[in-house]
Design a protein around this motif. Structure first.
Motif, PDB file in Angstrom:
ATOM      1  N   MET A   1      -3.431  49.216-120.377  1.00 52.90           N
ATOM      2  CA  MET A   1      -3.825  49.098-121.778  1.00 52.90           C
ATOM      3  C   MET A   1      -5.341  49.037-122.082  1.00 52.90           C
ATOM      4  SD  MET A   1      -3.006  45.748-123.969  1.00 52.90           S
ATOM      5  CE  MET A   1      -4.026  44.822-123.048  1.00 52.90           C
ATOM      6  N   ALA A   2      -6.042  48.441-121.163  1.00 56.69           N
ATOM      7  CA  ALA A   2      -7.618  48.244-121.409  1.00 56.69           C
ATOM      8  C   ALA A   2      -8.102  49.672-121.093  1.00 56.69           C
ATOM      9  CB  ALA A   2      -8.248  47.565-120.280  1.00 56.69           C
ATOM     10  N   ASP A   3      -7.534  50.545-120.373  1.00 61.09           N
ATOM     11  CA  ASP A   3      -8.178  51.786-120.467  1.00 61.09           C
ATOM     12  C   ASP A   3      -7.889  52.907-121.584  1.00 61.09           C
ATOM     13  OD1 ASP A   3      -9.142  51.566-117.787  1.00 61.09           O
ATOM     14  OD2 ASP A   3      -7.456  52.391-116.779  1.00 61.09           O
ATOM     15  N   ALA A   4      -6.957  52.617-122.066  1.00 63.75           N
ATOM     16  CA  ALA A   4      -6.499  53.224-123.430  1.00 63.75           C
ATOM     17  C   ALA A   4      -7.438  52.817-124.649  1.00 63.75           C
ATOM     18  CB  ALA A   4      -5.012  53.052-123.774  1.00 63.75           C
ATOM     19  N   LEU A   5      -7.633  51.429-124.577  1.00 66.07           N
ATOM     20  CA  LEU A   5      -8.453  51.036-125.785  1.00 66.07           C
ATOM     21  C   LEU A   5      -9.944  51.394-125.538  1.00 66.07           C
ATOM     22  CD1 LEU A   5      -7.235  47.250-125.929  1.00 66.07           C
ATOM     23  CD2 LEU A   5      -6.829  49.118-127.584  1.00 66.07           C
ATOM     24  N   VAL A   6     -10.418  51.514-124.301  1.00 69.78           N
ATOM     25  CA  VAL A   6     -11.825  51.951-124.100  1.00 69.78           C
ATOM     26  C   VAL A   6     -11.985  53.506-124.392  1.00 69.78           C
ATOM     27  CG1 VAL A   6     -13.271  52.575-122.180  1.00 69.78           C
ATOM     28  CG2 VAL A   6     -12.296  50.215-122.208  1.00 69.78           C
ATOM     29  N   ARG A   7     -10.824  54.046-123.948  1.00 72.16           N
ATOM     30  CA  ARG A   7     -10.897  55.581-124.333  1.00 72.16           C
ATOM     31  C   ARG A   7     -10.826  55.844-126.048  1.00 72.16           C
ATOM     32  NH1 ARG A   7      -6.070  57.621-121.259  1.00 72.16           N
ATOM     33  NH2 ARG A   7      -6.679  55.704-120.548  1.00 72.16           N
ATOM     34  N   ILE A   8      -9.949  55.323-126.399  1.00 71.26           N
ATOM     35  CA  ILE A   8      -9.927  55.408-127.989  1.00 71.26           C
ATOM     36  C   ILE A   8     -11.390  54.964-128.579  1.00 71.26           C
ATOM     37  CG2 ILE A   8      -8.762  54.360-130.080  1.00 71.26           C
ATOM     38  CD1 ILE A   8      -6.313  53.999-128.644  1.00 71.26           C
ATOM     39  N   ARG A  10     -14.359  54.994-127.389  1.00 70.72           N
ATOM     40  CA  ARG A  10     -15.279  55.980-126.723  1.00 70.72           C
ATOM     41  C   ARG A  10     -15.039  57.352-127.642  1.00 70.72           C
ATOM     42  NH1 ARG A  10     -14.049  57.087-121.669  1.00 70.72           N
ATOM     43  NH2 ARG A  10     -14.973  55.150-121.014  1.00 70.72           N
ATOM     44  N   LEU A  11     -13.794  57.902-128.089  1.00 74.55           N
ATOM     45  CA  LEU A  11     -13.464  58.935-128.671  1.00 74.55           C
ATOM     46  C   LEU A  11     -14.033  58.618-130.113  1.00 74.55           C
ATOM     47  CD1 LEU A  11      -9.988  60.026-127.284  1.00 74.55           C
ATOM     48  CD2 LEU A  11     -12.109  61.286-127.294  1.00 74.55           C
ATOM     49  N   ILE A  12     -13.738  57.721-130.719  1.00 74.44           N
ATOM     50  CA  ILE A  12     -14.189  57.246-132.150  1.00 74.44           C
ATOM     51  C   ILE A  12     -15.663  57.382-132.371  1.00 74.44           C
ATOM     52  CG2 ILE A  12     -14.236  55.294-133.823  1.00 74.44           C
ATOM     53  CD1 ILE A  12     -11.466  54.385-132.767  1.00 74.44           C
ATOM     54  N   ARG A  13     -16.152  56.573-130.978  1.00 77.30           N
ATOM     55  CA  ARG A  13     -17.947  56.609-131.308  1.00 77.30           C
ATOM     56  C   ARG A  13     -18.337  58.136-131.184  1.00 77.30           C
ATOM     57  NH1 ARG A  13     -17.814  52.305-127.519  1.00 77.30           N
ATOM     58  NH2 ARG A  13     -18.153  53.822-126.017  1.00 77.30           N
ATOM     59  N   ARG A  14     -17.990  59.000-130.239  1.00 78.32           N
ATOM     60  CA  ARG A  14     -18.253  60.299-130.216  1.00 78.32           C
ATOM     61  C   ARG A  14     -17.965  61.169-131.416  1.00 78.32           C
ATOM     62  NH1 ARG A  14     -15.651  61.564-124.246  1.00 78.32           N
ATOM     63  NH2 ARG A  14     -17.457  60.631-123.118  1.00 78.32           N
ATOM     64  N   LEU A  25     -27.896  54.571-132.257  1.00 71.98           N
ATOM     65  CA  LEU A  25     -28.163  53.174-131.647  1.00 71.98           C
ATOM     66  C   LEU A  25     -27.239  52.966-130.468  1.00 71.98           C
ATOM     67  CD1 LEU A  25     -28.130  51.197-135.033  1.00 71.98           C
ATOM     68  CD2 LEU A  25     -30.251  51.880-133.931  1.00 71.98           C
ATOM     69  N   ARG A  26     -27.827  52.137-129.662  1.00 72.71           N
ATOM     70  CA  ARG A  26     -27.167  51.812-128.304  1.00 72.71           C
ATOM     71  C   ARG A  26     -26.130  50.741-128.613  1.00 72.71           C
ATOM     72  NH1 ARG A  26     -31.891  50.068-126.264  1.00 72.71           N
ATOM     73  NH2 ARG A  26     -30.921  48.472-125.199  1.00 72.71           N
ATOM     74  N   GLY A  27     -25.180  50.582-127.746  1.00 72.52           N
ATOM     75  CA  GLY A  27     -24.101  49.643-127.864  1.00 72.52           C
ATOM     76  C   GLY A  27     -24.468  48.201-128.211  1.00 72.52           C
ATOM     77  N   ALA A  28     -25.477  47.875-127.427  1.00 70.34           N
ATOM     78  CA  ALA A  28     -25.992  46.270-127.507  1.00 70.34           C
ATOM     79  C   ALA A  28     -26.888  46.127-128.894  1.00 70.34           C
ATOM     80  CB  ALA A  28     -27.011  46.135-126.371  1.00 70.34           C
ATOM     81  N   GLU A  29     -27.423  47.422-129.383  1.00 69.21           N
ATOM     82  CA  GLU A  29     -28.069  47.195-130.617  1.00 69.21           C
ATOM     83  C   GLU A  29     -27.198  47.126-131.753  1.00 69.21           C
ATOM     84  OE1 GLU A  29     -31.918  49.606-129.950  1.00 69.21           O
ATOM     85  OE2 GLU A  29     -30.258  50.906-130.133  1.00 69.21           O
ATOM     86  N   VAL A  30     -26.008  47.904-131.686  1.00 63.19           N
ATOM     87  CA  VAL A  30     -25.014  47.674-132.638  1.00 63.19           C
ATOM     88  C   VAL A  30     -24.184  46.399-132.731  1.00 63.19           C
ATOM     89  CG1 VAL A  30     -22.670  48.734-133.556  1.00 63.19           C
ATOM     90  CG2 VAL A  30     -24.557  50.078-132.699  1.00 63.19           C
ATOM     91  N   GLU A  31     -24.006  45.872-131.628  1.00 63.98           N
ATOM     92  CA  GLU A  31     -23.190  44.566-131.574  1.00 63.98           C
ATOM     93  C   GLU A  31     -24.275  43.546-131.927  1.00 63.98           C
ATOM     94  OE1 GLU A  31     -21.412  43.113-127.809  1.00 63.98           O
ATOM     95  OE2 GLU A  31     -21.884  45.024-126.800  1.00 63.98           O
TER      96      GLU A  31
END
Length: 145
Positions: A1-8, A10-14, A25-31
């Protein structure tokens, strides 16, 4: 499940990065920007605790985001040594645009799923929210140890 959520994710960000006219912006900046959006006026120490980062790391992020025109660092009137963080108008617009584009992208693809798949996703949302809350809680306990 975690792999699927991470993949989704990542694809959304791309997909959303394609065609951006501004530097990404980098991930930490956006957070950090999202945290400031949800808690305007948050201090650096509180932001560090919330993000589970060292205060000096958050200070570095703040400096970068201030230079980039995304954050305002204001002196806390109650404690002149402390800073309060707020989004700039351009950062508010950028986050709003990103959220709108993300909702459109995900909505478009969810609408192409079968009714059964859409119902399954909808039914899974409460459990996913509880999982996120449990992970946040555990991270808070680990951060206070």
């Amino acid at each position: 499940m975690a792999d699927a959520l991470v993949r989704i994710q990542r694809l959304i960000r791309r997909r959303l990065r394609d065609g951006l006219s501004v530097p990404r912006l980098r991930g930490a900046e956006v957070e950090l920007l999202r945290l400031v959006e949800s808690r305007p006026g948050i201090g650096i120490s509180d932001a560090a605790r919330e993000l589970h980062l060292a205060s000096n790391s958050v200070s570095t992020l703040v400096n970068q985001l201030v230079r980039g025109g995304h954050l305002l660092r204001e002196t806390d009137p109650a404690d002149r040594r402390a800073a309060r963080l707020r989004l700039t108008a351009s950062a508010e617009k950028r986050l709003g645009d990103w959220q709108r584009r993300r909702a459109e992208l995900v909505g478009r693809h969810v609408s192409r799923l079968t009714e059964a798949d859409r119902e399954a996703l909808h039914a899974a949302l409460p459990a996913l929210h509880r999982l996120a809350a449990a992970l946040r809680e555990e991270a808070g306990e680990a951060g206070s140890a």
